[in-house]
Design an enzyme around this catalytic site. Structure first.
Site, PDB file in Angstrom:
ATOM      1  N   TYR A  19       0.853  -1.195   0.000  1.00 34.27           N
ATOM      2  CA  TYR A  19       0.000   0.000   0.000  1.00 34.27           C
ATOM      3  C   TYR A  19       0.888   1.245   0.000  1.00 34.27           C
ATOM      4  CZ  TYR A  19      -3.844  -3.153   1.321  1.00 34.27           C
ATOM      5  OH  TYR A  19      -4.771  -4.181   1.352  1.00 34.27           O
TER       6      TYR A  19
HETATM    7  N1  LIG Z   1      -6.504  -8.399   0.534  1.00 33.49           N
HETATM    8  C1  LIG Z   1      -6.765  -7.612  -0.470  1.00 33.49           C
HETATM    9  O1  LIG Z   1      -6.472  -7.914  -1.633  1.00 33.49           O
HETATM   10  C2  LIG Z   1      -7.429  -6.286  -0.210  1.00 33.49           C
HETATM   11  C3  LIG Z   1      -7.969  -5.532  -1.273  1.00 33.49           C
HETATM   12  C4  LIG Z   1      -8.575  -4.309  -0.975  1.00 33.49           C
HETATM   13  C5  LIG Z   1      -8.640  -3.888   0.346  1.00 33.49           C
HETATM   14  N2  LIG Z   1      -8.093  -4.636   1.350  1.00 33.49           N
HETATM   15  C6  LIG Z   1      -8.156  -4.211   2.780  1.00 33.49           C
HETATM   16  O2  LIG Z   1      -9.492  -3.894   3.072  1.00 33.49           O
HETATM   17  C7  LIG Z   1      -9.590  -2.555   3.530  1.00 33.49           C
HETATM   18  C8  LIG Z   1     -10.894  -1.985   3.074  1.00 33.49           C
HETATM   19  O3  LIG Z   1     -10.979  -1.971   1.642  1.00 33.49           O
HETATM   20  P1  LIG Z   1     -11.818  -0.847   0.924  1.00 33.49           P
HETATM   21  O4  LIG Z   1     -11.227   0.473   1.249  1.00 33.49           O
HETATM   22  O5  LIG Z   1     -11.984  -1.222  -0.497  1.00 33.49           O
HETATM   23  O6  LIG Z   1     -13.204  -1.000   1.749  1.00 33.49           O
HETATM   24  P2  LIG Z   1     -14.673  -0.452   1.556  1.00 33.49           P
HETATM   25  O7  LIG Z   1     -15.230  -0.299   2.927  1.00 33.49           O
HETATM   26  O8  LIG Z   1     -15.420  -1.317   0.608  1.00 33.49           O
HETATM   27  O9  LIG Z   1     -14.519   0.987   0.855  1.00 33.49           O
HETATM   28  C9  LIG Z   1     -13.992   2.056   1.573  1.00 33.49           C
HETATM   29  C10 LIG Z   1     -14.177   3.331   0.776  1.00 33.49           C
HETATM   30  O10 LIG Z   1     -15.562   3.636   0.659  1.00 33.49           O
HETATM   31  C11 LIG Z   1     -15.757   5.031   0.868  1.00 33.49           C
HETATM   32  N3  LIG Z   1     -16.517   5.178   2.117  1.00 33.49           N
HETATM   33  C12 LIG Z   1     -16.386   4.469   3.269  1.00 33.49           C
HETATM   34  N4  LIG Z   1     -17.297   4.844   4.174  1.00 33.49           N
HETATM   35  C13 LIG Z   1     -18.011   5.828   3.609  1.00 33.49           C
HETATM   36  C14 LIG Z   1     -19.111   6.599   4.053  1.00 33.49           C
HETATM   37  N5  LIG Z   1     -19.639   6.440   5.252  1.00 33.49           N
HETATM   38  N6  LIG Z   1     -19.630   7.526   3.198  1.00 33.49           N
HETATM   39  C15 LIG Z   1     -19.117   7.692   1.959  1.00 33.49           C
HETATM   40  N7  LIG Z   1     -18.077   6.968   1.479  1.00 33.49           N
HETATM   41  C16 LIG Z   1     -17.527   6.040   2.301  1.00 33.49           C
HETATM   42  C17 LIG Z   1     -14.377   5.653   0.930  1.00 33.49           C
HETATM   43  O11 LIG Z   1     -13.931   5.917  -0.404  1.00 33.49           O
HETATM   44  P3  LIG Z   1     -13.974   7.371  -1.115  1.00 33.49           P
HETATM   45  O12 LIG Z   1     -14.394   8.386  -0.110  1.00 33.49           O
HETATM   46  O13 LIG Z   1     -12.593   7.591  -1.605  1.00 33.49           O
HETATM   47  O14 LIG Z   1     -14.965   7.215  -2.217  1.00 33.49           O
HETATM   48  C18 LIG Z   1     -13.561   4.523   1.497  1.00 33.49           C
HETATM   49  O15 LIG Z   1     -12.177   4.635   1.248  1.00 33.49           O
HETATM   50  C19 LIG Z   1      -8.324  -1.856   3.002  1.00 33.49           C
HETATM   51  O16 LIG Z   1      -7.948  -0.740   3.779  1.00 33.49           O
HETATM   52  C20 LIG Z   1      -7.323  -2.964   3.098  1.00 33.49           C
HETATM   53  O17 LIG Z   1      -6.826  -3.069   4.422  1.00 33.49           O
HETATM   54  C21 LIG Z   1      -7.499  -5.819   1.088  1.00 33.49           C
END
Ligand SMILES: NC(=O)c1ccc[n+]([C@@H]2O[C@H](COP(=O)([O-])OP(=O)(O)OC[C@H]3O[C@@H](n4cnc5c(N)ncnc54)[C@H](OP(=O)(O)O)[C@@H]3O)[C@@H](O)[C@H]2O)c1
Length: 337
Positions: free
Chosen positions: A53
């Site tokens: 990351y």
């Molecule tokens: N193992 C893997 O391959 C893999 C892959 C991906 C992620 N991960 C892990 O999983 C974690 C979560 O992934 P993700 O960030 O994709 O999770 P997610 O919860 O699906 O999406 C998070 C994104 O949604 C938006 N968001 C979240 N809460 C919100 C709200 N209340 N209102 C409006 N927008 C909101 C924000 O993006 P914006 O504001 O930018 O739109 C935020 O960065 C990562 O930090 C990482 O640790 C692992």
């Protein structure tokens, strides 16, 4: 905050895991550290990052925040290895003994800690025998640098193979799997999830809000909100465009009344649904801002009834996904390098 055992381990983790993928990247270090502090104050004791990351910046910011908090020893700190860490070195990626051990040392330095609680293999790599990967991980456990090991985005057969090899060779086994899982993509319910439950794996879903699609902020025929992931990444990350389809809006519009009936946000409903799905230990949230973290934290209190579950099933039946293009989330086919 509610805590659950991480698979068969004796370790208790909060039902939300704080994902640090935005930190040191789209989220500035100061705000990232404030978010980490607030999450810990709210009872989150499970933090997930990865070497890849922002090429180490997320680990650096996370390590600095944990050091400043003085609470490192209360946190279950997870990181990952596999992704490419240098463009000009063929060995700077993958699941080889060489790369795993070098990157574990580098992660320990960036995280400013002398042990990692959960060290995860970010993606499978069938060109390297799982024996080599497991032996390297087992050595790290025996050296006291790592407490437990896990996998991410593996298939069921790959995990079962890893159990069989670990048993045969007397090595530590993977204790958890980190798969993509949310209302728009329920494929793991077909085979992976029952397998993980059968063999006592912890399950820590990534992207529980489908990268923000399940927050309700994207509206049909409306511009994408300023600063949002789909707005910001539209040009540089073209594959996300294929998720932005009518079938996605149909589901989100169908979910909205379920959240409204409970007087909560759609993000809270979607997150609570994931927390309460059978077999799930702890979805990994990925807040980019403090406001998003506060909203995400509210999901812990939300109850999901049988009627809610049936209404979700009517929109996206168990085991299915909304758009075939989510297939990209599983990465390269395991038989390819
Ligand atoms: N193992 C893997 O391959 C893999 C892959 C991906 C992620 N991960 C892990 O999983 C974690 C979560 O992934 P993700 O960030 O994709 O999770 P997610 O919860 O699906 O999406 C998070 C994104 O949604 C938006 N968001 C979240 N809460 C919100 C709200 N209340 N209102 C409006 N927008 C909101 C924000 O993006 P914006 O504001 O930018 O739109 C935020 O960065 C990562 O930090 C990482 O640790 C692992």
């Amino acid at each position: 905050m509610e805590y659950r055992p991480l698979g068969r381990t004796g370790m208790q983790v909060s039902v939300l895991c704080l994902g640090c993928m935005m930190f040191g990247g789209r989220t500035e270090p100061d705000e990232s550290m404030a978010i980490i502090d607030r999450a810990i104050d709210a009872g989150i004791n499970f933090v997930d990052t990865a070497n890849v990351y922002s090429r180490g910046r997320s680990e650096e910011v996370t390590g600095e925040a944990l050091k400043r908090s003085g609470k490192r020893d209360r946190i279950v700190l997870a990181t990952k290895v596999h992704g490419r860490m240098a463009d000009d070195d063929p060995n700077a990626q993958g699941n080889s003994r060489r790369h795993i051990i070098a990157q574990c040392e580098a992660s320990l330095r960036r995280l400013q800690t002398d042990y990692i609680d959960l060290y995860q293999i970010h993606r499978p790599q069938s060109s390297i025998p799982i024996d080599e990967t497991l032996r390297a991980l087992d050595d790290l456990i025996r050296a006291g640098k790592v407490r437990y090991i896990g996998a991410s985005t593996f298939t069921g057969w790959q995990l079962v193979e890893s159990l069989w090899v670990a048993k045969e060779l007397g090595l530590n086994r993977f204790v958890c799997e980190q798969p993509p899982y949310h209302i728009l993509d329920r494929r793991i319910e077909r085979e992976l999830l029952p397998m993980l439950q059968t063999y006592g794996f912890g399950v820590i879903p990534w992207s529980p809000l489908a990268a923000g699609l399940l927050t309700g902020k994207y509206q049909r025929n409306q511009p994408k909100p300023e600063g949002s992931r789909f707005g910001a990444m539209w040009e540089s990350w073209p594959h996300i465009r294929s998720r932005y389809v009518d079938t996605f809006f149909d589901v989100v519009e169908g979910l909205a009344p379920l959240a409204e009936a409970k007087d909560i946000t759609l993000a809270q409903f979607s997150l609570a649904w994931c927390i309460r799905q059978p077999g799930v230990t702890s979805p990994i949230i990925g807040p980019r801002t403090m406001t998003q973290l506060e909203d995400n934290l509210g999901a812990v209190e939300v109850e999901i009834s049988d009627e809610d579950r049936a209404a979700v099933d009517a929109l996206v039946p168990p085991g299915l996904m909304v758009s075939p293009f989510y297939e990209a989330d599983f990465g390269p086919h395991p038989h390819r390098v």
